[in-house]
Motif scaffolding. Sequence first.
Motif, PDB file in Angstrom:
ATOM      1  N   PRO A  64      57.109  65.741  34.600  1.00 20.13           N
ATOM      2  CA  PRO A  64      56.759  66.942  35.356  1.00 20.13           C
ATOM      3  C   PRO A  64      55.329  66.975  35.907  1.00 20.13           C
ATOM      4  O   PRO A  64      55.075  67.649  36.894  1.00 20.13           O
ATOM      5  CB  PRO A  64      56.972  68.065  34.346  1.00 20.13           C
ATOM      6  N   LEU A  65      54.398  66.265  35.295  1.00 19.87           N
ATOM      7  CA  LEU A  65      52.988  66.327  35.702  1.00 19.87           C
ATOM      8  C   LEU A  65      52.658  65.184  36.642  1.00 19.87           C
ATOM      9  O   LEU A  65      52.965  64.025  36.355  1.00 19.87           O
ATOM     10  CB  LEU A  65      52.086  66.265  34.471  1.00 19.87           C
ATOM     11  N   GLY A  66      52.026  65.496  37.774  1.00 16.68           N
ATOM     12  CA  GLY A  66      51.688  64.473  38.749  1.00 16.68           C
ATOM     13  C   GLY A  66      50.257  64.554  39.230  1.00 16.68           C
ATOM     14  O   GLY A  66      49.665  65.627  39.312  1.00 16.68           O
ATOM     15  N   LEU A  67      49.695  63.403  39.545  1.00 14.06           N
ATOM     16  CA  LEU A  67      48.360  63.284  40.122  1.00 14.06           C
ATOM     17  C   LEU A  67      48.498  62.373  41.331  1.00 14.06           C
ATOM     18  O   LEU A  67      49.066  61.282  41.224  1.00 14.06           O
ATOM     19  CB  LEU A  67      47.403  62.684  39.094  1.00 14.06           C
ATOM     20  N   SER A  68      48.013  62.824  42.496  1.00 17.27           N
ATOM     21  CA  SER A  68      48.174  62.016  43.707  1.00 17.27           C
ATOM     22  C   SER A  68      46.979  62.149  44.631  1.00 17.27           C
ATOM     23  O   SER A  68      46.179  63.074  44.523  1.00 17.27           O
ATOM     24  CB  SER A  68      49.460  62.407  44.443  1.00 17.27           C
ATOM     25  N   ALA A  69      46.887  61.210  45.541  1.00 17.70           N
ATOM     26  CA  ALA A  69      45.878  61.221  46.603  1.00 17.70           C
ATOM     27  C   ALA A  69      46.622  61.165  47.920  1.00 17.70           C
ATOM     28  O   ALA A  69      47.722  60.608  48.008  1.00 17.70           O
ATOM     29  CB  ALA A  69      44.942  60.028  46.462  1.00 17.70           C
ATOM     30  N   GLY A  70      46.021  61.747  48.950  1.00 18.96           N
ATOM     31  CA  GLY A  70      46.722  61.782  50.218  1.00 18.96           C
ATOM     32  C   GLY A  70      45.807  61.758  51.414  1.00 18.96           C
ATOM     33  O   GLY A  70      44.582  61.888  51.304  1.00 18.96           O
ATOM     34  N   TYR A  71      46.441  61.590  52.562  1.00 19.14           N
ATOM     35  CA  TYR A  71      45.753  61.609  53.851  1.00 19.14           C
ATOM     36  C   TYR A  71      46.552  62.509  54.772  1.00 19.14           C
ATOM     37  O   TYR A  71      47.768  62.355  54.894  1.00 19.14           O
ATOM     38  CB  TYR A  71      45.663  60.195  54.433  1.00 19.14           C
ATOM     39  N   ALA A  72      45.875  63.451  55.397  1.00 14.82           N
ATOM     40  CA  ALA A  72      46.518  64.381  56.325  1.00 14.82           C
ATOM     41  C   ALA A  72      45.937  64.147  57.718  1.00 14.82           C
ATOM     42  O   ALA A  72      44.759  64.399  57.957  1.00 14.82           O
ATOM     43  CB  ALA A  72      46.288  65.818  55.880  1.00 14.82           C
ATOM     44  N   ALA A  73      46.769  63.642  58.612  1.00 13.94           N
ATOM     45  CA  ALA A  73      46.354  63.364  59.985  1.00 13.94           C
ATOM     46  C   ALA A  73      46.661  64.576  60.858  1.00 13.94           C
ATOM     47  O   ALA A  73      47.781  65.067  60.872  1.00 13.94           O
ATOM     48  CB  ALA A  73      47.086  62.143  60.519  1.00 13.94           C
ATOM     49  N   SER A  74      45.653  65.059  61.563  1.00 15.57           N
ATOM     50  CA  SER A  74      45.838  66.214  62.430  1.00 15.57           C
ATOM     51  C   SER A  74      46.683  65.838  63.636  1.00 15.57           C
ATOM     52  O   SER A  74      46.441  64.834  64.290  1.00 15.57           O
ATOM     53  CB  SER A  74      44.486  66.744  62.895  1.00 15.57           C
ATOM     54  N   MET A  75      47.679  66.660  63.922  1.00 14.56           N
ATOM     55  CA  MET A  75      48.537  66.440  65.079  1.00 14.56           C
ATOM     56  C   MET A  75      48.174  67.380  66.220  1.00 14.56           C
ATOM     57  O   MET A  75      48.795  67.343  67.274  1.00 14.56           O
ATOM     58  CB  MET A  75      50.000  66.656  64.686  1.00 14.56           C
ATOM     59  N   SER A  76      47.145  68.219  66.001  1.00 13.89           N
ATOM     60  CA  SER A  76      46.805  69.218  67.019  1.00 13.89           C
ATOM     61  C   SER A  76      45.313  69.243  67.340  1.00 13.89           C
ATOM     62  O   SER A  76      44.776  70.269  67.699  1.00 13.89           O
ATOM     63  CB  SER A  76      47.279  70.595  66.569  1.00 13.89           C
ATOM     64  N   GLY A  77      44.646  68.106  67.183  1.00  9.98           N
ATOM     65  CA  GLY A  77      43.280  68.004  67.643  1.00  9.98           C
ATOM     66  C   GLY A  77      42.184  68.337  66.645  1.00  9.98           C
ATOM     67  O   GLY A  77      41.025  68.156  66.939  1.00  9.98           O
ATOM     68  N   GLY A  78      42.515  68.831  65.453  1.00 14.59           N
ATOM     69  CA  GLY A  78      41.498  69.116  64.441  1.00 14.59           C
ATOM     70  C   GLY A  78      41.117  67.847  63.700  1.00 14.59           C
ATOM     71  O   GLY A  78      41.549  66.751  64.036  1.00 14.59           O
ATOM     72  N   GLY A  79      40.303  67.988  62.662  1.00 13.43           N
ATOM     73  CA  GLY A  79      39.892  66.832  61.876  1.00 13.43           C
ATOM     74  C   GLY A  79      40.936  66.421  60.864  1.00 13.43           C
ATOM     75  O   GLY A  79      41.698  67.234  60.368  1.00 13.43           O
ATOM     76  N   ASP A  80      40.979  65.121  60.559  1.00 11.04           N
ATOM     77  CA  ASP A  80      41.852  64.614  59.513  1.00 11.04           C
ATOM     78  C   ASP A  80      41.257  64.951  58.152  1.00 11.04           C
ATOM     79  O   ASP A  80      40.069  65.267  58.042  1.00 11.04           O
ATOM     80  CB  ASP A  80      42.014  63.105  59.648  1.00 11.04           C
ATOM     81  N   MET A  81      42.078  64.864  57.089  1.00  4.30           N
ATOM     82  CA  MET A  81      41.605  65.188  55.750  1.00  4.30           C
ATOM     83  C   MET A  81      42.037  64.120  54.755  1.00  4.30           C
ATOM     84  O   MET A  81      43.093  63.523  54.915  1.00  4.30           O
ATOM     85  CB  MET A  81      42.188  66.526  55.268  1.00  4.30           C
ATOM     86  N   VAL A  82      41.212  63.908  53.748  1.00  4.21           N
ATOM     87  CA  VAL A  82      41.610  63.168  52.548  1.00  4.21           C
ATOM     88  C   VAL A  82      41.654  64.203  51.430  1.00  4.21           C
ATOM     89  O   VAL A  82      40.845  65.131  51.399  1.00  4.21           O
ATOM     90  CB  VAL A  82      40.642  62.011  52.211  1.00  4.21           C
ATOM     91  N   LEU A  83      42.630  64.051  50.524  1.00  2.28           N
ATOM     92  CA  LEU A  83      42.781  65.069  49.491  1.00  2.28           C
ATOM     93  C   LEU A  83      43.311  64.470  48.204  1.00  2.28           C
ATOM     94  O   LEU A  83      43.849  63.371  48.172  1.00  2.28           O
ATOM     95  CB  LEU A  83      43.712  66.188  49.975  1.00  2.28           C
ATOM     96  N   ALA A  84      43.118  65.225  47.119  1.00  2.00           N
ATOM     97  CA  ALA A  84      43.657  64.894  45.805  1.00  2.00           C
ATOM     98  C   ALA A  84      44.440  66.102  45.320  1.00  2.00           C
ATOM     99  O   ALA A  84      44.056  67.241  45.584  1.00  2.00           O
ATOM    100  CB  ALA A  84      42.530  64.561  44.834  1.00  2.00           C
ATOM    101  N   SER A  85      45.542  65.841  44.617  1.00  2.00           N
ATOM    102  CA  SER A  85      46.431  66.913  44.164  1.00  2.00           C
ATOM    103  C   SER A  85      46.809  66.735  42.709  1.00  2.00           C
ATOM    104  O   SER A  85      47.006  65.612  42.244  1.00  2.00           O
ATOM    105  CB  SER A  85      47.723  66.928  44.979  1.00  2.00           C
ATOM    106  N   LEU A  86      46.934  67.852  42.025  1.00  2.00           N
ATOM    107  CA  LEU A  86      47.465  67.915  40.674  1.00  2.00           C
ATOM    108  C   LEU A  86      48.630  68.891  40.735  1.00  2.00           C
ATOM    109  O   LEU A  86      48.469  70.003  41.252  1.00  2.00           O
ATOM    110  CB  LEU A  86      46.404  68.405  39.691  1.00  2.00           C
TER     111      LEU A  86
END
Length: 139
Positions: A14-36
Amino acid sequence: TDLMGYQNPRKNRPLGLSAGYAASMSGGGDMVLASLDYFVLPQIDIEINIGTSDLSGEAYYSAGSRFHMNSKYSEHKLTPFAGMIFGSYYGDGFVQIPAGIHYQTSFGIDSSLSINQMISFESWQTTFLELRLGWRFKL
């Protein structure tokens, strides 16, 4: 049939730890993120996220829930999901609505791909394509 649901990978780990990349599709900045995140039920996942846009130091914080379309006894490793997440980005509050697919193996590898509509309480909005990779833990 497993009547206790223990073959469901979301119940087993049930418990997860992840890293991600969010690419903007509408002209804003991209993001790197971590999630629990934690599956309170095999269908309901509660998560907290922290990230930054373009490594600029501007913070992204959020928390919310995603609903996975499977059953308590499901053995499916691939499930669609939708959710609602609230947070702060560049100091502005927002609501984020993700929709995507989640894949979790029995031995712990975790991944998801989603489209996220982020709507600011300050009148702007943006759309992200987000990929996350991580690991799930037994408790």
